[in-house]
Scaffold this active site. Sequence first.
Site, PDB file in Angstrom:
ATOM      1  N   ILE A  48       0.638  -1.339   0.205  1.00 10.46           N
ATOM      2  CA  ILE A  48      -0.035  -0.127   0.035  1.00 10.46           C
ATOM      3  C   ILE A  48       0.751   1.185  -0.049  1.00 10.46           C
ATOM      4  CG2 ILE A  48      -2.038  -1.025   0.989  1.00 10.46           C
ATOM      5  CD1 ILE A  48      -1.129   0.214   3.592  1.00 10.46           C
ATOM      6  N   TYR A 202       2.805  -6.577  17.331  1.00  9.32           N
ATOM      7  CA  TYR A 202       2.238  -5.623  16.200  1.00  9.32           C
ATOM      8  C   TYR A 202       0.937  -4.983  16.676  1.00  9.32           C
ATOM      9  CZ  TYR A 202       0.111  -4.556  11.956  1.00  9.32           C
ATOM     10  OH  TYR A 202      -0.368  -3.837  10.723  1.00  9.32           O
ATOM     11  N   LYS A 206       0.595  -0.930  17.114  1.00 10.22           N
ATOM     12  CA  LYS A 206      -0.409  -0.216  16.391  1.00 10.22           C
ATOM     13  C   LYS A 206      -1.258   0.725  17.507  1.00 10.22           C
ATOM     14  CE  LYS A 206       1.137  -0.581  13.296  1.00 10.22           C
ATOM     15  NZ  LYS A 206       1.340   0.235  12.039  1.00 10.22           N
TER      16      LYS A 206
END
Length: 319
Positions: A48, A202, A206
């Site tokens: 992305i 992870y 975040k």
Amino acid sequence: MAVLLGFLAVVVACYLFIYYGVFRGARISSPLKLNGKTVIVTGSNTGIGKATALELANRGARVILACRNKEKAEAAVFDIRRESGNAQVVFMHLDLASLKSVRSFVETFLTSEPRLDILINNAAHMGPGHTEDGFGMAFGVNHLGHFLLTNLLLERMQQCGPGRIVNVGAFLHRLGNIDFSLVASKKDLVPAQSAWQNVLAYCNSKLCNVLFTRELANRLEGSRVTCYSLHPGVINTELCRNMSWWQQFLLTPFAKIFFMDPEGGSQCTLYCALQEGIEPLSRRDFSNCALQQVGRKGRDDALAKKLWEVSDRLTGLSS
């Protein structure tokens, strides 16, 4: 046969509904052009990040691909220049797993580039390992590297304003937790490195992204720079390349069938970077090109402030 055909029709209909209604997501409609603007996108040699950089180049921006892998980044520069017709796409080396590299990148950028209008903190890591400075990889790359990078570039952004900072987070921040005693003792967000602990690391990183956005917006209030976090959707990218082979084996077929492609996954990032009129929503979180409510811990201003103070110390920002 008729029953079989009916069953297949239901399966196809369900797939189309899930893909287009749930996973594919909304698309940005802003016609905004970026001629004369400069944008940094971290981790933009693939996935992305690359799709985001391509769209920004299509809109006329000068796009800096801030990446670790020189070979892949130069290939991405070639692709983006060819597809967009925009020659103002360049690679600058940035290894977010090294605070020294972050400082070197900023020094090079500030020396060679007169302005910065949009900073997109896109790069992310999921998997084992430690950074050059001894931090867990997810904590060091996903949070600390971007924390230092953003703060070292803030003055230039404020000089050029209005500017935007976009932190690519994840819905998984809702599963996150920050144990500052672990950070102090192990320089990590989890007590050990295993397949499950790496997933938790992870998620925790975040949550750091969401809290960083919140505190940064508080500190920037009244300035011409705004900041946003976002969940990009469920994307078929290389994020899980550091997972074990059996995890990738199980995930890959499902991802190829159901997950969004990188171009679709870049839409919410582009929305936060380009959409006109969202400046009053600085510090907020987005998903599917719309506001979303973050998890309870992501709304904790005291936790956000403490994370900032700890991050400041760990990166040596104020020293």
